[in-house]
Design a protein around this motif. Structure first.
Motif, PDB file in Angstrom:
ATOM      1  N   ASN A 116       1.005  -1.367  -0.004  1.00  0.00           N
ATOM      2  CA  ASN A 116      -0.040   0.220  -0.207  1.00  0.00           C
ATOM      3  C   ASN A 116       1.182   1.494   0.219  1.00  0.00           C
ATOM      4  OD1 ASN A 116      -2.594  -1.848   0.520  1.00  0.00           O
ATOM      5  ND2 ASN A 116      -2.599  -1.328   2.413  1.00  0.00           N
ATOM      6  N   ARG A 117       1.109   2.112  -1.129  1.00  0.00           N
ATOM      7  CA  ARG A 117       1.633   3.389  -1.292  1.00  0.00           C
ATOM      8  C   ARG A 117       3.188   3.377  -1.232  1.00  0.00           C
ATOM      9  NH1 ARG A 117      -1.035   6.897   3.717  1.00  0.00           N
ATOM     10  NH2 ARG A 117       1.031   8.934   2.431  1.00  0.00           N
ATOM     11  N   ALA A 118       3.595   1.911  -1.945  1.00  0.00           N
ATOM     12  CA  ALA A 118       4.577   1.769  -2.184  1.00  0.00           C
ATOM     13  C   ALA A 118       4.778   2.417  -3.136  1.00  0.00           C
ATOM     14  CB  ALA A 118       5.240   0.262  -2.135  1.00  0.00           C
ATOM     15  N   GLY A 119       5.742   3.428  -3.233  1.00  0.00           N
ATOM     16  CA  GLY A 119       6.244   4.006  -4.548  1.00  0.00           C
ATOM     17  C   GLY A 119       5.329   5.337  -4.341  1.00  0.00           C
ATOM     18  N   GLU A 120       4.648   6.095  -3.704  1.00  0.00           N
ATOM     19  CA  GLU A 120       4.044   6.848  -4.062  1.00  0.00           C
ATOM     20  C   GLU A 120       4.947   8.320  -4.083  1.00  0.00           C
ATOM     21  OE1 GLU A 120       0.030   8.298  -1.838  1.00  0.00           O
ATOM     22  OE2 GLU A 120       2.054   7.919  -0.160  1.00  0.00           O
ATOM     23  N   TYR A 121       4.754   9.374  -4.392  1.00  0.00           N
ATOM     24  CA  TYR A 121       5.321  10.664  -5.362  1.00  0.00           C
ATOM     25  C   TYR A 121       7.056  10.365  -4.948  1.00  0.00           C
ATOM     26  CZ  TYR A 121       1.097  11.821  -2.664  1.00  0.00           C
ATOM     27  OH  TYR A 121      -0.419  11.619  -2.344  1.00  0.00           O
ATOM     28  N   SER A 122       7.222   8.787  -5.910  1.00  0.00           N
ATOM     29  CA  SER A 122       8.374   9.152  -6.744  1.00  0.00           C
ATOM     30  C   SER A 122       9.134   8.934  -7.693  1.00  0.00           C
ATOM     31  CB  SER A 122       9.141   7.560  -6.478  1.00  0.00           C
ATOM     32  OG  SER A 122       9.242   6.721  -5.564  1.00  0.00           O
ATOM     33  N   VAL A 123      10.582   9.788  -7.994  1.00  0.00           N
ATOM     34  CA  VAL A 123      10.720  10.180  -9.091  1.00  0.00           C
ATOM     35  C   VAL A 123      11.952  10.335  -9.397  1.00  0.00           C
ATOM     36  CG1 VAL A 123       9.122  12.840  -8.792  1.00  0.00           C
ATOM     37  CG2 VAL A 123      11.318  13.133  -7.433  1.00  0.00           C
ATOM     38  N   TYR A 124      11.959  10.304 -11.135  1.00  0.00           N
ATOM     39  CA  TYR A 124      13.313  10.246 -11.073  1.00  0.00           C
ATOM     40  C   TYR A 124      13.845   8.856 -11.015  1.00  0.00           C
ATOM     41  CZ  TYR A 124      12.749  14.981 -12.087  1.00  0.00           C
ATOM     42  OH  TYR A 124      12.033  16.182 -13.276  1.00  0.00           O
ATOM     43  N   SER A 125      13.354   7.543 -10.688  1.00  0.00           N
ATOM     44  CA  SER A 125      14.109   6.752  -9.896  1.00  0.00           C
ATOM     45  C   SER A 125      13.846   5.765 -11.543  1.00  0.00           C
ATOM     46  CB  SER A 125      13.141   6.090  -8.977  1.00  0.00           C
ATOM     47  OG  SER A 125      13.557   7.483  -8.043  1.00  0.00           O
ATOM     48  N   THR A 126      14.678   4.733 -11.495  1.00  0.00           N
ATOM     49  CA  THR A 126      14.572   3.780 -12.413  1.00  0.00           C
ATOM     50  C   THR A 126      16.049   2.432 -11.813  1.00  0.00           C
ATOM     51  OG1 THR A 126      15.599   3.360 -14.386  1.00  0.00           O
ATOM     52  CG2 THR A 126      17.576   4.596 -12.682  1.00  0.00           C
ATOM     53  N   LYS A 127      15.480   1.356 -12.206  1.00  0.00           N
ATOM     54  CA  LYS A 127      15.166  -0.056 -11.389  1.00  0.00           C
ATOM     55  C   LYS A 127      15.009  -0.642 -10.371  1.00  0.00           C
ATOM     56  CE  LYS A 127      18.626  -0.685 -15.291  1.00  0.00           C
ATOM     57  NZ  LYS A 127      19.863  -0.353 -16.022  1.00  0.00           N
ATOM     58  N   THR A 128      14.060  -0.322  -9.208  1.00  0.00           N
ATOM     59  CA  THR A 128      13.907  -0.231  -8.235  1.00  0.00           C
ATOM     60  C   THR A 128      12.551  -1.492  -7.957  1.00  0.00           C
ATOM     61  OG1 THR A 128      14.470   2.672  -7.993  1.00  0.00           O
ATOM     62  CG2 THR A 128      13.370   1.185  -6.092  1.00  0.00           C
ATOM     63  N   VAL A 129      13.204  -2.183  -6.786  1.00  0.00           N
ATOM     64  CA  VAL A 129      12.588  -2.694  -6.320  1.00  0.00           C
ATOM     65  C   VAL A 129      12.384  -2.139  -4.823  1.00  0.00           C
ATOM     66  CG1 VAL A 129      11.731  -4.952  -5.426  1.00  0.00           C
ATOM     67  CG2 VAL A 129      13.193  -4.806  -6.742  1.00  0.00           C
ATOM     68  N   ALA A 130      10.762  -1.746  -4.213  1.00  0.00           N
ATOM     69  CA  ALA A 130      10.600  -1.205  -3.427  1.00  0.00           C
ATOM     70  C   ALA A 130       8.957  -2.518  -2.155  1.00  0.00           C
ATOM     71  CB  ALA A 130      10.093   0.282  -2.791  1.00  0.00           C
ATOM     72  N   ILE A 131       9.231  -3.049  -1.343  1.00  0.00           N
ATOM     73  CA  ILE A 131       8.833  -3.645  -0.848  1.00  0.00           C
ATOM     74  C   ILE A 131       7.814  -3.605  -0.027  1.00  0.00           C
ATOM     75  CG2 ILE A 131       7.535  -6.693  -0.382  1.00  0.00           C
ATOM     76  CD1 ILE A 131       9.823  -7.283  -1.808  1.00  0.00           C
ATOM     77  N   GLY A 132       6.460  -3.272   0.210  1.00  0.00           N
ATOM     78  CA  GLY A 132       6.272  -2.757   2.012  1.00  0.00           C
ATOM     79  C   GLY A 132       5.158  -1.642   1.749  1.00  0.00           C
ATOM     80  N   HIS A 133       4.163  -1.569   3.052  1.00  0.00           N
ATOM     81  CA  HIS A 133       3.692  -0.380   2.701  1.00  0.00           C
ATOM     82  C   HIS A 133       4.765   0.966   2.891  1.00  0.00           C
ATOM     83  CE1 HIS A 133       0.487   2.449   4.541  1.00  0.00           C
ATOM     84  NE2 HIS A 133       1.320   2.960   5.373  1.00  0.00           N
ATOM     85  N   LEU A 134       4.145   2.095   1.972  1.00  0.00           N
ATOM     86  CA  LEU A 134       5.269   3.338   1.806  1.00  0.00           C
ATOM     87  C   LEU A 134       6.818   2.795   1.907  1.00  0.00           C
ATOM     88  CD1 LEU A 134       3.643   5.619   4.524  1.00  0.00           C
ATOM     89  CD2 LEU A 134       3.642   5.340   2.400  1.00  0.00           C
ATOM     90  N   ALA A 135       7.074   1.575   0.673  1.00  0.00           N
ATOM     91  CA  ALA A 135       8.083   1.505   0.934  1.00  0.00           C
ATOM     92  C   ALA A 135       8.503   2.343  -0.655  1.00  0.00           C
ATOM     93  CB  ALA A 135       8.778  -0.060   0.291  1.00  0.00           C
ATOM     94  N   GLY A 136       9.603   3.034  -0.263  1.00  0.00           N
ATOM     95  CA  GLY A 136      10.156   3.692  -1.890  1.00  0.00           C
ATOM     96  C   GLY A 136       8.994   5.398  -1.721  1.00  0.00           C
ATOM     97  N   ALA A 137       8.210   5.672  -0.817  1.00  0.00           N
ATOM     98  CA  ALA A 137       7.650   6.283  -1.375  1.00  0.00           C
ATOM     99  C   ALA A 137       8.538   7.862  -1.233  1.00  0.00           C
ATOM    100  CB  ALA A 137       6.644   6.364  -0.318  1.00  0.00           C
ATOM    101  N   SER A 138       8.257   8.901  -2.249  1.00  0.00           N
ATOM    102  CA  SER A 138       8.541   9.961  -1.647  1.00  0.00           C
ATOM    103  C   SER A 138       9.832  10.542  -1.853  1.00  0.00           C
ATOM    104  CB  SER A 138       8.588  11.212  -0.338  1.00  0.00           C
ATOM    105  OG  SER A 138       6.852  10.813  -0.377  1.00  0.00           O
ATOM    106  N   THR A 139      10.630   8.618  -2.669  1.00  0.00           N
ATOM    107  CA  THR A 139      12.098   9.071  -2.878  1.00  0.00           C
ATOM    108  C   THR A 139      11.715  10.001  -4.042  1.00  0.00           C
ATOM    109  OG1 THR A 139      11.901   7.054  -4.208  1.00  0.00           O
ATOM    110  CG2 THR A 139      12.305   7.056  -1.877  1.00  0.00           C
ATOM    111  N   SER A 140      13.580  10.003  -4.991  1.00  0.00           N
ATOM    112  CA  SER A 140      14.172  11.093  -5.606  1.00  0.00           C
ATOM    113  C   SER A 140      15.163  10.993  -5.973  1.00  0.00           C
ATOM    114  CB  SER A 140      14.003  12.241  -5.639  1.00  0.00           C
ATOM    115  OG  SER A 140      14.336  13.172  -6.728  1.00  0.00           O
ATOM    116  N   GLY A 141      15.458   9.892  -7.421  1.00  0.00           N
ATOM    117  CA  GLY A 141      16.539   9.740  -8.190  1.00  0.00           C
ATOM    118  C   GLY A 141      17.879   8.409  -7.228  1.00  0.00           C
ATOM    119  N   VAL A 142      16.429   7.326  -6.962  1.00  0.00           N
ATOM    120  CA  VAL A 142      17.096   5.921  -6.398  1.00  0.00           C
ATOM    121  C   VAL A 142      16.795   5.578  -7.334  1.00  0.00           C
ATOM    122  CG1 VAL A 142      16.265   4.467  -5.180  1.00  0.00           C
ATOM    123  CG2 VAL A 142      15.901   6.816  -3.975  1.00  0.00           C
TER     124      VAL A 142
END
Length: 267
Positions: A241-267
């Motif tokens: 739920n909400r994993a990767g929400e608002y993420s920008v300029y990220s590539t080849k990312t794996v995010a698992i879990g609630h809010l995992a990888g959310a609001s990240t930049s350039g990851v």
């Protein structure tokens, strides 16, 4: 009952006031209802049933229009069926397709081997091939799409370039542009992509508002309620739920879990 007009001439059946009046070059067809087939032309082995069904229609072959205003001024229709008030009204160059519901396929053009089921389904859609739209306003003003399956009210609205895609749910995939091979399943999944935004395709959105208002993304999987919402990434996988929400300029990312990888930049 009593008929105001009943004539069978030239292999054409006309029943109803002004039915088939002024029709020319018509063979093996039936016009039944007030104004049905009025001033129609080039009608071959077709049936118009209802008030002004097939009114001023032209170039119609082996097709059936049922309902008030169904096929009204339609032209270039082959092997197709329009059922419902104003279904297929003003439709142009339609082949082997079915429009069922009030205003289904209204003023569509260039549609082949497709089905629009529901009030306003496929309304003013253009360039649709081998696709199915089910639900009120499903595929509303969709353009240049092929091999799509769209199910849900307002699903697939104003999409374009979404070949071989699946949108299931209320407003699912609504507004997606340039997104071939995209799957959006859930309430507003993949919806809200419009204007200067563009989804580039090969994406999977599964869950309530998954991928909602994402832009310029490709090869992304977002699974979970709100997963991948308003993101700007490529080649990523987001689960939860909400994993990767608002993420920008990220590539080849794996995010698992609630809010995992959310609001990240350039990851």
């Amino acid at each position: 009952g009593n008929f105001q007009q009943l004539t069978f001439n030239g292999g054409v059946v006309r029943i109803g006031t002004n039915a088939g009046v002024g029709a020319i070059v018509c063979t093996g067809s039936e016009f039944i209802g007030s104004g049905a087939g009025y001033r129609a032309s080039g009608i071959q082995i077709s049936q118009f049933f209802g008030f002004q069904a097939g009114y001023k229609a032209s170039g119609i072959e082996t097709s059936q229009f049922f309902g008030s205003g169904a096929g009204y001024q339609a032209s270039g229709v082959t092997g197709s069926q329009f059922f419902g008030g104003s279904a297929g009204s003003g439709a142009v160059v339609i082949k082997h397709s079915n429009f069922i519901g009030t205003d289904a396929g209204y003023q569509t053009s260039g549609v082949t081997g497709s089905q629009f089921f529901g009030s306003g389904a496929g309304y003013k859609a253009t360039g649709i091939e081998s696709s199915q739209f089910f639900g009120p306003k499903a595929g509303y003003q969709a353009k240049e799409n092929s091999y799509n399956v769209v199910i849900g009210s307002s699903a697939g609205v104003e999409t374009s370039g979404t070949d071989s895609s699946v949108f299931l749910g209320h407003m699912a995939g609504s507004g997606v542009k340039y997104g071939p091979y995209t799957s959006a399943i859930g309430y507003k999944a993949g919806a809200g992509v419009s204007g200067h935004y563009a989804v580039y395709g090969y994406n999977q959105f599964l869950g309530y508002q998954a991928g909602y208002q994402s832009s310029k993304i490709a090869n992304v999987s977002a699974i979970g309620n709100g997963a991948g919402r308003e993101m700007f990434v490529s080649n990523g996988e987001y689960f939860g739920n909400r994993a990767g929400e608002y993420s920008v300029y990220s590539t080849k990312t794996v995010a698992i879990g609630h809010l995992a990888g959310a609001s990240t930049s350039g990851v």
